[in-house]
Design a protein around this motif. Sequence first.
Motif, PDB file in Angstrom:
ATOM      1  N   ASP A 177       2.221  -0.023 -13.556  1.00 25.38           N
ATOM      2  CA  ASP A 177       2.893   0.889 -14.483  1.00 25.38           C
ATOM      3  C   ASP A 177       3.375   2.168 -13.810  1.00 25.38           C
ATOM      4  N   LEU A 178       3.277   2.258 -12.482  1.00 24.83           N
ATOM      5  CA  LEU A 178       3.642   3.499 -11.792  1.00 24.83           C
ATOM      6  C   LEU A 178       5.031   3.455 -11.170  1.00 24.83           C
ATOM      7  N   ASN A 179       5.739   2.330 -11.290  1.00 22.88           N
ATOM      8  CA  ASN A 179       7.095   2.211 -10.767  1.00 22.88           C
ATOM      9  C   ASN A 179       7.178   2.539  -9.274  1.00 22.88           C
ATOM     10  N   VAL A 180       6.257   1.960  -8.510  1.00 23.21           N
ATOM     11  CA  VAL A 180       6.283   2.096  -7.055  1.00 23.21           C
ATOM     12  C   VAL A 180       6.305   0.701  -6.435  1.00 23.21           C
ATOM     13  N   ASP A 181       6.990   0.571  -5.305  1.00 26.01           N
ATOM     14  CA  ASP A 181       6.979  -0.683  -4.570  1.00 26.01           C
ATOM     15  C   ASP A 181       5.640  -0.818  -3.852  1.00 26.01           C
ATOM     16  N   VAL A 182       5.027  -1.998  -3.934  1.00 22.99           N
ATOM     17  CA  VAL A 182       3.724  -2.221  -3.305  1.00 22.99           C
ATOM     18  C   VAL A 182       3.877  -3.294  -2.229  1.00 22.99           C
ATOM     19  N   VAL A 183       3.505  -2.957  -1.000  1.00 26.02           N
ATOM     20  CA  VAL A 183       3.621  -3.889   0.123  1.00 26.02           C
ATOM     21  C   VAL A 183       2.257  -4.019   0.796  1.00 26.02           C
ATOM     22  N   TRP A 184       1.779  -5.252   0.911  1.00 25.55           N
ATOM     23  CA  TRP A 184       0.489  -5.500   1.556  1.00 25.55           C
ATOM     24  C   TRP A 184       0.743  -5.824   3.029  1.00 25.55           C
ATOM     25  N   ILE A 185       0.089  -5.097   3.906  1.00 29.55           N
ATOM     26  CA  ILE A 185       0.184  -5.337   5.347  1.00 29.55           C
ATOM     27  C   ILE A 185      -1.209  -5.694   5.855  1.00 29.55           C
ATOM     28  N   PRO A 186      -1.595  -6.961   5.765  1.00 32.24           N
ATOM     29  CA  PRO A 186      -2.958  -7.364   6.139  1.00 32.24           C
ATOM     30  C   PRO A 186      -3.127  -7.463   7.649  1.00 32.24           C
ATOM     31  N   ASP A 187      -4.356  -7.434   8.085  1.00 34.01           N
ATOM     32  CA  ASP A 187      -4.692  -7.630   9.489  1.00 34.01           C
ATOM     33  C   ASP A 187      -4.856  -9.127   9.721  1.00 34.01           C
ATOM     34  N   LEU A 188      -3.814  -9.767  10.267  1.00 38.36           N
ATOM     35  CA  LEU A 188      -3.807 -11.223  10.447  1.00 38.36           C
ATOM     36  C   LEU A 188      -3.817 -11.614  11.919  1.00 38.36           C
ATOM     37  N   GLU A 189      -4.228 -10.681  12.776  1.00 36.71           N
ATOM     38  CA  GLU A 189      -4.171 -10.952  14.212  1.00 36.71           C
ATOM     39  C   GLU A 189      -5.081 -12.109  14.623  1.00 36.71           C
ATOM     40  N   CYS A 190      -6.146 -12.358  13.861  1.00 35.74           N
ATOM     41  CA  CYS A 190      -7.086 -13.422  14.221  1.00 35.74           C
ATOM     42  C   CYS A 190      -6.704 -14.767  13.606  1.00 35.74           C
ATOM     43  N   MET A 191      -5.579 -14.824  12.908  1.00 36.92           N
ATOM     44  CA  MET A 191      -5.181 -16.054  12.220  1.00 36.92           C
ATOM     45  C   MET A 191      -3.952 -16.665  12.878  1.00 36.92           C
TER      46      MET A 191
END
Length: 438
Positions: A203-217
């Motif tokens: 409800d905050l009208n912001v773009d949400v981007v997930w940047i996970p730590d996937l270096e071990c995958m």
Amino acid sequence: MSLVISTLLILAHTKSGSIDFHYRIAAILTLLISVPAYSATHAYYKRHHYINGLLRLFLGWTFTLTCLSSISFVTKSSELFSREVVITWALIGYAIQIPPYLLLHFLSRLYHERNSHHYNSLIIGSDGVALKLADSFIQQNYFPLVGVVSASPFEDTENSPLIVGELTQLRALITEHNIRRLYLALSLQDAQRIEALYIDLLDLNVDVVWIPDLECMLLLNHSVSEVGGRPAIHLNESPLTSHPTAALSKALMERSLSLAAIVCLSPILILIALAVKLSSPGPILFRQQRHGWNGKVIQVLKFRSMKVHDDKHVQQASKNDSRVTAVGRFIRRTSLDELPQLFNVLYGDMALVGPRPHAVAHNDYYTGKIHAYMARHRIKPGITGLAQISGCRGETDTIEKMQRRVEIDLDYINNWSLWLDIKIIIKTPFTLISKDIY
């Protein structure tokens, strides 16, 4: 595509001294087929490199030619066309598309890079990944970075000048710094926290981007973008910010169509205005505050269809509503009362196609009762939309009806494209007369 069509007509005229009817039909079919063909191959997708983009452009052109050949075979009209003209056009047609494509691709990337610098951002993280990402943002000047919000105590980095607050202060920081994009630098072990944050931020009208730590995958055939040298999974992003050049094309197309519609429909607009004025005392236009893009309150214009009354408590029109005038009932049933919203489109508050804007009071009522209700405001509201051509028009007197409308609106946002807008515009006239409109 105009260059390609012009080339076909010039070749036909050079060959026979005139442009025969079947060549004109071929030109029209080329225009109609090329839109979905190039859309399907993502030929003009801004993230493609030049070589990849040119290959997709070739696939789109090949698909267009294949469809044209199939149509000529089915209709047994292939003998009407000169083989010399067709072969020459097929070869030259792709060649003349390359220079404009390279120019548009360059301008698109330039526009995207400049546009990206208008979105203040925050990083939410609980370990060194967040600070490393922040450092790369600062070095590359990718986005205006306000700082890092600590999701949990940092080890040996608590005194970092990049940390601007904690999760309990997140909403205040978003408001204070006009944040438009949040990066969640959290690991896969924080999946529950990521989900909770995502739902809380809808409800905050912001773009949400997930940047996970996937270096071990080991990632195989994955679909992620890259931000600061790390894979980014876009969880919640408006089509207008994720595809700024396509959004610009949408705005130009819709404003042009709105201006043309206002000019062509001006006699009808004048007649309706006179009928409304004579039907009952009061103004010709009805102005109502509604939520627009990113929750901004706008004034939506409509022809007045009701008698002047106290509207402190917003109430949807219902069947046999005594407030609706005789003229009002007709223009509501035919949706002619919505025509003044063409000026809203021209001004930039609305779009021709998008989720229908609801009254502020209705939004206040449904927020919290319907999951992700306010997420439908991640794109400009429209005069018509996917929900309207799908049968979700008229009174929403139950939570279930509004829930269904919201689901379709979110489906539109998730699958938005210019081609989808064009299809909705074409289908809209066939859905204007509805028994559910009061």
